[in-house]
Design a protein around this motif. Structure first.
Motif, PDB file in Angstrom:
ATOM      1  N   UNK A  41       0.835  -1.194   0.000  1.00  0.00           N
ATOM      2  CA  UNK A  41       0.000   0.000   0.000  1.00  0.00           C
ATOM      3  C   UNK A  41       0.871   1.245   0.000  1.00  0.00           C
ATOM      4  N   UNK A  42       0.268   2.368  -0.427  1.00  0.00           N
ATOM      5  CA  UNK A  42       0.996   3.636  -0.414  1.00  0.00           C
ATOM      6  C   UNK A  42       0.915   4.252   0.982  1.00  0.00           C
ATOM      7  N   UNK A  43       2.000   4.924   1.379  1.00  0.00           N
ATOM      8  CA  UNK A  43       2.044   5.598   2.670  1.00  0.00           C
ATOM      9  C   UNK A  43       2.176   7.102   2.447  1.00  0.00           C
ATOM     10  N   UNK A  44       1.900   7.852   3.481  1.00  0.00           N
ATOM     11  CA  UNK A  44       2.088   9.294   3.409  1.00  0.00           C
ATOM     12  C   UNK A  44       3.525   9.599   3.008  1.00  0.00           C
ATOM     13  N   UNK A  45       3.685  10.439   2.015  1.00  0.00           N
ATOM     14  CA  UNK A  45       5.029  10.774   1.544  1.00  0.00           C
ATOM     15  C   UNK A  45       5.486   9.927   0.384  1.00  0.00           C
ATOM     16  N   UNK A  46       4.626   9.009  -0.093  1.00  0.00           N
ATOM     17  CA  UNK A  46       4.997   8.087  -1.163  1.00  0.00           C
ATOM     18  C   UNK A  46       4.001   8.199  -2.311  1.00  0.00           C
ATOM     19  N   UNK A  47       4.487   8.070  -3.547  1.00  0.00           N
ATOM     20  CA  UNK A  47       3.616   8.013  -4.719  1.00  0.00           C
ATOM     21  C   UNK A  47       4.007   6.797  -5.558  1.00  0.00           C
ATOM     22  N   UNK A  48       3.201   6.476  -6.533  1.00  0.00           N
ATOM     23  CA  UNK A  48       3.461   5.322  -7.375  1.00  0.00           C
ATOM     24  C   UNK A  48       4.829   5.397  -8.042  1.00  0.00           C
ATOM     25  N   UNK A  49       5.537   4.276  -8.053  1.00  0.00           N
ATOM     26  CA  UNK A  49       6.853   4.197  -8.671  1.00  0.00           C
ATOM     27  C   UNK A  49       6.758   3.526 -10.040  1.00  0.00           C
ATOM     28  N   UNK A  50       7.719   3.823 -10.926  1.00  0.00           N
ATOM     29  CA  UNK A  50       7.664   3.221 -12.260  1.00  0.00           C
ATOM     30  C   UNK A  50       8.108   1.761 -12.296  1.00  0.00           C
ATOM     31  N   UNK A  51       8.899   1.347 -11.290  1.00  0.00           N
ATOM     32  CA  UNK A  51       9.429  -0.026 -11.303  1.00  0.00           C
ATOM     33  C   UNK A  51       9.153  -0.711  -9.982  1.00  0.00           C
ATOM     34  N   UNK A  52       8.881  -1.995 -10.053  1.00  0.00           N
ATOM     35  CA  UNK A  52       8.695  -2.779  -8.852  1.00  0.00           C
ATOM     36  C   UNK A  52      10.007  -2.838  -8.078  1.00  0.00           C
ATOM     37  N   UNK A  53       9.926  -2.683  -6.763  1.00  0.00           N
ATOM     38  CA  UNK A  53      11.124  -2.704  -5.939  1.00  0.00           C
ATOM     39  C   UNK A  53      11.783  -1.349  -5.804  1.00  0.00           C
ATOM     40  N   UNK A  54      11.106  -0.304  -6.268  1.00  0.00           N
ATOM     41  CA  UNK A  54      11.646   1.058  -6.194  1.00  0.00           C
ATOM     42  C   UNK A  54      10.655   1.938  -5.442  1.00  0.00           C
ATOM     43  N   UNK A  55      11.174   2.819  -4.603  1.00  0.00           N
ATOM     44  CA  UNK A  55      10.343   3.697  -3.780  1.00  0.00           C
ATOM     45  C   UNK A  55      10.462   5.129  -4.305  1.00  0.00           C
ATOM     46  N   UNK A  56       9.339   5.809  -4.427  1.00  0.00           N
ATOM     47  CA  UNK A  56       9.401   7.196  -4.893  1.00  0.00           C
ATOM     48  C   UNK A  56       8.743   8.122  -3.879  1.00  0.00           C
ATOM     49  N   UNK A  57       9.503   9.107  -3.442  1.00  0.00           N
ATOM     50  CA  UNK A  57       8.992  10.067  -2.476  1.00  0.00           C
ATOM     51  C   UNK A  57       8.030  11.042  -3.146  1.00  0.00           C
ATOM     52  N   UNK A  58       6.981  11.369  -2.433  1.00  0.00           N
ATOM     53  CA  UNK A  58       6.015  12.357  -2.906  1.00  0.00           C
ATOM     54  C   UNK A  58       6.709  13.684  -3.193  1.00  0.00           C
TER      55      UNK A  58
END
Length: 302
Positions: A231-248
Motif C-alpha cells: 500500500x501507499x504511505x504518506x510521503x509516497x507516490x506510485x513508482x515506475x518499477x517494482x522494488x523502487x520507492x518514490x517520495x512524494x
C-alpha cells in the motif's frame, strides 16, 4: 632538458613546506593531519570502504545537521555545527531524524577519540561516504567548525509529504536555491527508505542504490505504474518499477516549474549531476558557519 637550479630549489621549498603526517602522508596544513587518522578509522571500522548503510546514513546526517539554520531567525540553529550530535538527546526525538541514532553515536565516538568537532566529523564523514560509492564525486572539506552551543529547532528538516512550496521556502530560508536543492537530491541515487513505509525497509529510490548515477532523476520523471509494497504511505507516490520507492516530495519537485528544468538537465547528464552535487554539498556544509576561520583539508578526502 636541463632543469635550472632555481626551479629545483622551488620544488624543494614546496616539498619542505608540507607537514609529514602518519604513515608518511603529507598535508599542506599541519592541522589537517588528524583527518588522515580519522579517515583510517572511519573506513576500517564504520564504512568498511563500502557504499553501505552507514555510508548512506552519514550522508543523510550531513543534510539534517546543516539544514538546521534559518536566516530569518538564527536562534533556531547554527547550521552545520554538529548540534545533532552535541544535543542528540533533543534532536534525535524529532520525527525527521528517525533512524539516525546509530550513525550519530558512531560519529560522536570518532570525534571524541580524535579531538575534532562534531560539525567537522559530520561533514567529513559525508564527503568520505560519497567517495565510497562508484561514481561519487570528490567533495571539498573545510575543518575548524566550533561545536554547537544549542540545539536546532524542530521542523527545519523538510519532510517527504511537504508541498513543493513548503520545501522550497524552507530551503531558501536556510540559504540554498531551488537549483541547489535539486543538485543535493542526487544523494537519493544511493539512498534507501527505511521509515516511511516500515513494511518494506531498505527499498531504494532507484534500482542502482550502490552506484552514484542519475537513474534516480530519470526514474522520477517516468509515470508510476506499480507500488513497491502492499500500500501507499504518506510521503509516497506510485513508482515506475517494482522494488523502487518514490517520495512524494521528489515527484512534486521534478514537476514544479521552479525545479523541473534543472531536474531534466541532471537526468540527461551524469557528469553535470556529479559536479553540481559536489558544489552544492560544499556550500551546504558551510551553512551558518564562518568560512574565514576554517582551513581547507580537502586533500584528505580519498
Amino acid at each position: 632538458m636541463k632543469l635550472s637550479l632555481a626551479y629545483l630549489a622551488s620544488i624543494a621549498t614546496v616539498s619542505a613546506s608540507r607537514t609529514t603526517c602518519s604513515k608518511g602522508r603529507t598535508a599542506a596544513i599541519a592541522t589537517c593531519c588528524v583527518w588522515y587518522n580519522v579517515l583510517d578509522d572511519l573506513q576500517a571500522n564504520l564504512f568498511e570502504g563500502t557504499c553501505g548503510d552507514d555510508a548512506h546514513d552519514a550522508l543523510r546526517l550531513s543534510f539534517h545537521d546543516a539544514i538546521g539554520f534559518s536566516r530569518k531567525d538564527q536562534s533556531k540553529g547554527a547550521g552545520a555545527d554538529g548540534s545533532l550530535i552535541k544535543f542528540a538527546d533533543i534532536e534525535l526525538d524529532y520525527a525527521a531524524n528517525e533512524g539516525l541514532e546509530s550513525i550519530v553515536m558512531a560519529e560522536r565516538d570518532l570525534a571524541d577519540a580524535y579531538g575534532v568537532s562534531y560539525g567537522d566529523i559530520i561533514q567529513f564523514a559525508a564527503a568520505v561516504s560519497v567517495r565510497n560509492c562508484p561514481g561519487g564525486p570528490r567533495i571539498s572539506f573545510m575543518a575548524g567548525r566550533p561545536n554547537a552551543t544549542h540545539a536546532a529547532a524542530d521542523g527545519l528538516v523538510p519532510n517527504p509529504f511537504d508541498s513543493a512550496n513548503t520545501i522550497l521556502a524552507r530551503i531558501q530560508d536556510a540559504g540554498l536555491t531551488p537549483e541547489e536543492l535539486v543538485n543535493l537530491l542526487a544523494s537519493h541515487s544511493i539512498a534507501v527508505q527505511e521509515h516511511i513505509d516500515p513494511t518494506i525497509p531498505n527499498t531504494p529510490f532507484d534500482l542502482t542504490p550502490g552506484i552514484f548515477d542519475n537513474n534516480f532523476y530519470r526514474d522520477t520523471l517516468l509515470p508510476g505504474f506499480v507500488t513497491p509494497g502492499s500500500s501507499l504511505h504518506t510521503g509516497q507516490v506510485l513508482s515506475p518499477f517494482k522494488g523502487e520507492f518514490r517520495l512524494q516530495s521528489d515527484f512534486a519537485l521534478s514537476r514544479d516549474l521552479r525545479t523541473a528544468g534543472r531536474w531534466i538537465l541532471l537526468s540527461l547528464d551524469p557528469f553535470l549531476m556529479a559536479s553540481s552535487f559536489a558544489t552544492s554539498m560544499a556550500k551546504m556544509a558551510l551553512l551558518g558557519q564562518n568560512p574565514g576561520i576554517l582551513h581547507d583539508c580537502s586533500e584528505i578526502i580519498p
